[in-house]
Design an enzyme around this catalytic site. Structure first.
Site, PDB file in Angstrom:
ATOM      1  N   ASP A  34       0.858  -1.172   0.000  1.00  9.76           N
ATOM      2  CA  ASP A  34       0.000   0.000   0.000  1.00  9.76           C
ATOM      3  C   ASP A  34       0.905   1.237   0.000  1.00  9.76           C
ATOM      4  OD1 ASP A  34      -2.551   1.341   0.216  1.00  9.76           O
ATOM      5  OD2 ASP A  34      -1.983   1.803   2.274  1.00  9.76           O
ATOM      6  N   ASP A  36      -0.328   5.119   0.723  1.00  8.63           N
ATOM      7  CA  ASP A  36      -0.666   6.077   1.777  1.00  8.63           C
ATOM      8  C   ASP A  36      -0.590   5.409   3.144  1.00  8.63           C
ATOM      9  OD1 ASP A  36      -1.338   8.426   0.210  1.00  8.63           O
ATOM     10  OD2 ASP A  36      -3.093   7.316  -0.479  1.00  8.63           O
TER      11      ASP A  36
END
Length: 350
Positions: A34, A36
């Site tokens: 991922d 963010d």
């Protein structure tokens, strides 16, 4: 490859974090990262991310960046990562815009008009699948797609979606993350915007992003990963997505999830491994053992009392958290743990 401990009862939910005698960068062929809250926050690299990813790459681990944020194109994301000191090609980036575009193209003919409520990432992904993005309900779209459009998304865009959906066209959403990390804190995400349209129309969108299967499918198709490790900061997207895809996961505590949320996690939100940050990819993971007086990891022992989780010992705080996970998850079984963990977590500084 060393086998990680499942940490699960026979045929039941995970009840403790797993372990690995190998560095995770050696035990898995590809990290599905991922962005963010894991690699960066508010556009700036998270501490230790750049060096950890460089070392993982040098060790032979493939790196793919998997994001529910549909705003930017893979080219733009790759350029940003390069600016942070992380060499990245556009093909290394998989977005929920790509996943939702494939979902739409599976249901609509080539050249179909799709009303876009979002940013350039959605437009590029739709064109890649032979679909035509349009801006107004008056353009006779045959579907609506909604993705994160940034903090300056005009209110009138939601009205356009409502007009088209009221006309009977299907509605798709890239993802439904309610929040998104920013440099100033936690901000509303695409899920909050989806709720606006849902309330106004009473309709339900088809959703592509994590934790749902279309995103996992898109990721595997584009990376070809055989032994992937999902690395994320969110229980309800990254970790649940790994659970749904039946692959292992590493939770890092650099984003939205804190210790209390981890301890209270129901089975589908329990990661295989937990660590402070991306340095965890470069190491093995210690075993959590069941002892007579509770669960031990490193110098810590944790147990479930009648009303609270108890913690004794000293050492690395993350080992203490791992031991607490075992005590909490075992006590909770197939539910979320409701025991008070505040005193134990305060002792760990978490």
């Amino acid at each position: 490859m060393s086998q990680s401990a499942s940490g699960a009862a026979e045929g039941g939910p995970r009840v403790r974090p797993g372990s690995s005698t190998q560095a995770l960068s050696a035990a898995y062929d590809t990290a599905l990262l991922d962005l963010d809250g894991v690699v960066y926050a508010g556009g700036q690299a998270i501490a230790h991310a750049v060096d950890s990813l460089a070392d993982a790459r040098e060790a032979g681990m493939g790196l793919a960046y998997v994001t529910n944020n549909a705003l930017r194109t893979p080219d733009a994301v790759a350029e940003h990562l390069c600016e942070l000191g992380i060499p990245t090609e556009a093909d290394d980036v998989i977005t929920s815009a790509q996943a939702v575009a494939r979902l739409i193209s599976d249901q609509l003919p080539e050249g179909a008009r799709v009303l876009v409520i979002g940013g350039e990432g959605l437009r590029v992904a739709l064109r890649e699948r032979g679909l035509e993005p349009v801006d107004s309900a008056d353009d006779e779209p045959v579907a609506v797609v909604q993705g994160y459009g940034g903090p300056d998304m005009a209110w009138g865009r939601f009205a356009e979606a409502c007009y088209a959906i009221a006309g009977g066209v299907p509605w798709f959403a890239s993802n439904t993350d309610l929040t998104i990390p920013s440099a100033r804190g936690i901000a509303p995400g695409n899920g909050a915007a989806v709720e606006v349209v849902r309330i106004a129309t009473g309709a339900e969108p088809q959703i592509a992003g994590k934790p749902l299967p279309p995103m996992h499918r898109e990721t595997i198709l584009r990376t070809g990963a055989k032994r992937p490790l999902v690395v994320g900061d969110r229980l309800d997207t990254d970790i649940e997505g790994a659970f749904n895809g039946e692959v292992d996961s590493l939770l890092v505590l650099t984003g939205v999830t804190d210790g209390a949320q981890l301890l209270a996690a129901p089975p589908q939100h329990r990661p295989t491994y937990v660590d402070r940050d991306l340095r965890g990819v470069l190491t093995g993971q210690p075993e959590v053992t069941e002892e007579q007086d509770g669960f031990r990891c490193g110098g810590w022992t944790a147990a479930a009392g009648d009303e609270r989780l108890e913690l004794d010992g000293d050492g690395d705080a993350i080992d203490g958290l791992r031991a607490l996970c075992a005590a909490a998850w075992t006590a909770a079984g197939d539910k979320g743990c409701e025991l008070d963990a505040a005193k134990a977590l305060a002792r760990l500084g978490l």
